[in-house]
Write a protein that holds these residues in place. Sequence first.
Motif, PDB file in Angstrom:
ATOM      1  N   ALA A 161     -58.878 100.398  76.829  1.00 11.22           N
ATOM      2  CA  ALA A 161     -57.632  99.642  76.926  1.00 11.22           C
ATOM      3  C   ALA A 161     -56.882  99.979  78.206  1.00 11.22           C
ATOM      4  O   ALA A 161     -56.271  99.105  78.839  1.00 11.22           O
ATOM      5  N   ARG A 162     -56.918 101.248  78.610  1.00 10.74           N
ATOM      6  CA  ARG A 162     -56.261 101.652  79.852  1.00 10.74           C
ATOM      7  C   ARG A 162     -56.925 100.986  81.058  1.00 10.74           C
ATOM      8  O   ARG A 162     -56.240 100.489  81.965  1.00 10.74           O
ATOM      9  N   LYS A 163     -58.247 100.956  81.078  1.00 10.88           N
ATOM     10  CA  LYS A 163     -58.948 100.313  82.190  1.00 10.88           C
ATOM     11  C   LYS A 163     -58.675  98.815  82.227  1.00 10.88           C
ATOM     12  O   LYS A 163     -58.530  98.211  83.304  1.00 10.88           O
ATOM     13  N   GLN A 164     -58.604  98.199  81.069  1.00  9.74           N
ATOM     14  CA  GLN A 164     -58.295  96.769  81.034  1.00  9.74           C
ATOM     15  C   GLN A 164     -56.879  96.503  81.540  1.00  9.74           C
ATOM     16  O   GLN A 164     -56.637  95.523  82.257  1.00  9.74           O
ATOM     17  N   ALA A 165     -55.946  97.374  81.181  1.00 12.87           N
ATOM     18  CA  ALA A 165     -54.580  97.209  81.673  1.00 12.87           C
ATOM     19  C   ALA A 165     -54.525  97.406  83.191  1.00 12.87           C
ATOM     20  O   ALA A 165     -53.830  96.661  83.899  1.00 12.87           O
ATOM     21  N   GLU A 166     -55.260  98.399  83.705  1.00 17.41           N
ATOM     22  CA  GLU A 166     -55.305  98.596  85.152  1.00 17.41           C
ATOM     23  C   GLU A 166     -55.930  97.386  85.844  1.00 17.41           C
ATOM     24  O   GLU A 166     -55.458  96.940  86.901  1.00 17.41           O
ATOM     25  N   ASN A 167     -56.993  96.861  85.255  1.00 14.24           N
ATOM     26  CA  ASN A 167     -57.656  95.691  85.833  1.00 14.24           C
ATOM     27  C   ASN A 167     -56.695  94.521  85.924  1.00 14.24           C
ATOM     28  O   ASN A 167     -56.636  93.818  86.945  1.00 14.24           O
ATOM     29  N   ALA A 168     -55.933  94.297  84.867  1.00 15.29           N
ATOM     30  CA  ALA A 168     -54.966  93.190  84.875  1.00 15.29           C
ATOM     31  C   ALA A 168     -53.863  93.428  85.899  1.00 15.29           C
ATOM     32  O   ALA A 168     -53.391  92.489  86.548  1.00 15.29           O
ATOM     33  N   ARG A 169     -53.451  94.681  86.061  1.00 18.61           N
ATOM     34  CA  ARG A 169     -52.412  94.977  87.047  1.00 18.61           C
ATOM     35  C   ARG A 169     -52.918  94.737  88.465  1.00 18.61           C
ATOM     36  O   ARG A 169     -52.203  94.180  89.307  1.00 18.61           O
ATOM     37  N   TYR A 170     -54.154  95.143  88.728  1.00 20.76           N
ATOM     38  CA  TYR A 170     -54.716  94.892  90.061  1.00 20.76           C
ATOM     39  C   TYR A 170     -54.917  93.394  90.299  1.00 20.76           C
ATOM     40  O   TYR A 170     -54.734  92.910  91.418  1.00 20.76           O
ATOM     41  N   GLU A 171     -55.310  92.678  89.248  1.00 18.13           N
ATOM     42  CA  GLU A 171     -55.464  91.227  89.390  1.00 18.13           C
ATOM     43  C   GLU A 171     -54.123  90.570  89.689  1.00 18.13           C
ATOM     44  O   GLU A 171     -54.035  89.617  90.477  1.00 18.13           O
ATOM     45  N   LEU A 172     -53.078  91.069  89.071  1.00 16.12           N
ATOM     46  CA  LEU A 172     -51.736  90.554  89.368  1.00 16.12           C
ATOM     47  C   LEU A 172     -51.382  90.800  90.829  1.00 16.12           C
ATOM     48  O   LEU A 172     -50.840  89.906  91.504  1.00 16.12           O
ATOM     49  N   ARG A 173     -51.688  91.994  91.320  1.00 14.99           N
ATOM     50  CA  ARG A 173     -51.406  92.290  92.732  1.00 14.99           C
ATOM     51  C   ARG A 173     -52.204  91.359  93.651  1.00 14.99           C
ATOM     52  O   ARG A 173     -51.684  90.865  94.665  1.00 14.99           O
ATOM     53  N   ARG A 174     -53.463  91.104  93.310  1.00 17.93           N
ATOM     54  CA  ARG A 174     -54.280  90.211  94.131  1.00 17.93           C
ATOM     55  C   ARG A 174     -53.707  88.800  94.130  1.00 17.93           C
ATOM     56  O   ARG A 174     -53.636  88.132  95.165  1.00 17.93           O
ATOM     57  N   GLN A 175     -53.280  88.329  92.956  1.00 18.31           N
ATOM     58  CA  GLN A 175     -52.688  87.001  92.885  1.00 18.31           C
ATOM     59  C   GLN A 175     -51.369  86.942  93.648  1.00 18.31           C
ATOM     60  O   GLN A 175     -51.033  85.900  94.228  1.00 18.31           O
ATOM     61  N   GLU A 176     -50.628  88.033  93.652  1.00 17.46           N
ATOM     62  CA  GLU A 176     -49.392  88.052  94.438  1.00 17.46           C
ATOM     63  C   GLU A 176     -49.698  87.907  95.933  1.00 17.46           C
ATOM     64  O   GLU A 176     -48.986  87.198  96.653  1.00 17.46           O
ATOM     65  N   GLU A 177     -50.755  88.578  96.392  1.00 15.55           N
ATOM     66  CA  GLU A 177     -51.116  88.442  97.797  1.00 15.55           C
ATOM     67  C   GLU A 177     -51.566  87.024  98.120  1.00 15.55           C
ATOM     68  O   GLU A 177     -51.195  86.458  99.160  1.00 15.55           O
ATOM     69  N   GLN A 178     -52.379  86.432  97.230  1.00 17.39           N
ATOM     70  CA  GLN A 178     -52.812  85.055  97.459  1.00 17.39           C
ATOM     71  C   GLN A 178     -51.621  84.098  97.435  1.00 17.39           C
ATOM     72  O   GLN A 178     -51.562  83.131  98.210  1.00 17.39           O
TER      73      GLN A 178
END
Length: 523
Positions: A161-178
Amino acid sequence: MSLGARAFAAAAAAVLCAVPLSAPAAHHDRPAGGTLQALAAATAPPLVFAPGAFEGTPGNRGPLRLDAPAAVAYALGHAPALLAQRATALNLASAFTRARAGQYPSLGGELQNQLAKSANEPGQFAQFGIAPATNFSENTAQLQSTYTLYNGGQQLTAQQARKQAENARYELRRQEEQTAIAVSNGFYALAADRGAVSLDEGDLAYERALLDTARAEERVGRIAGVDVLKAQVAVARSESTLVSARAAEQNDRETLAVQIGAPAATIFDVPQTLPEPPVPATPADQLATIAKMNRPEIAEARAALDASKLGDAAVDNDLRPVVTINGSFGSQVSPTQFVDEQRSIDQSNAAAIASYNAEKALFPTVLFPPPVLLPPVNRHVPGFWQFNVLSTFQVPLYDYGQRAAAHHAARAQIVSSLAGLYNAYDSVEADVNAARRNLTAAADKLRLAKLSAQLGAETARIAQLQYKNGLISFTDVSQTQQTALSAQNDLLAARVAYVTALIKLRVALAPPDTTAAVDLRGL
């Protein structure tokens, strides 16, 4: 990241950006020129630099004024796609918090009151000759705790669950950059639209001047009337192009406003002169190193790899023991039982006193000792406590190949995630190199476009003078003007391409503040 790597990243980023990538500061009082002066009327809405909560009712929100950093900041706080991803990330973070909480002791309190009344009810112990009390009440107050001392499956679940939450947070950061890149492209596309409107207005003025010249030349008999008709056609065509350019500008403005979640009537403060910072001199390998340390795609791929490794370990969850400890302490009192006991004690004491009085009446000469009376019920019940440990270990004897198949699938996922991590590193390096090459190419195109626009404008000016003096035909001067207009449009597109290429390179380095990568003020 080591201290040396951090220092290297900071130094290279400073060389690249010429100024620190800091958050845009509010500067409501900075002087404005050109279009900004026209927008600074008394009725104009205030300039916004930071996102806030939604204001106004849906469909009835007031307009805003945004420059490039403010537009990106507003998009990061209001764009529907980003808000949806942010909600996903928070939901996964909440799931991780719940899973992690299961690894720690629980602590709870309980207050309970029980009241029961019955009549002529045999009860479940009637075969033993025990009848239930007709009136019963009980009060309980206790603290209780349960602690799963070891549960391998639960721990792996929490880690996943922690890794999935980290993955979603990094995906959010990537979408913010895009989103930052997309919004900046849309913002500076408005600069191209407004420049196109300005060029079309100049072209219309040029064609009208040619029409006036043609009419004057026709009156003196130096040209035929067909040249006047050609000039009128050119004016009509120029007017049509101008109308289309103005409509395109308004459409692109509203589209950008809706994209960032702002009201459709939002005003964008596009500068009349686009900035042209110099091409950074930082070597490409250093830029790639900075990006590899900061880009969320790499962290996201690494989190996915860690999660896939945990998935392989989770296949054997049922082989891990479960050790659970629980205990409680408190107080439990039954008032009705006290009443019944006190009534029994009172009856027993009354019977003893009656027997003593009767014996004294029968034998007055005999000294009987007084009866020993029972004490009243002790209502101070001592507290209780309990503690137990439960250990469970289950071993499946045969599963018909299910475990082996699950391991094969999980290990294939590990290989896939590892390939994704390698690809993330390569993609980041290729993205930075492409952004650097595109910026260099955009700088060269801008230099050539400036030269072409300068030569085209001079050629159009000379052609207009030649036409006035009857040295060239209307067709020649019209073609010269179209060539000059095309060169001006190319210059405008080259300016926008250079700015957007610079912003894309800055975003590709994944600075801590995404909005700062779009802020080109002072460069």
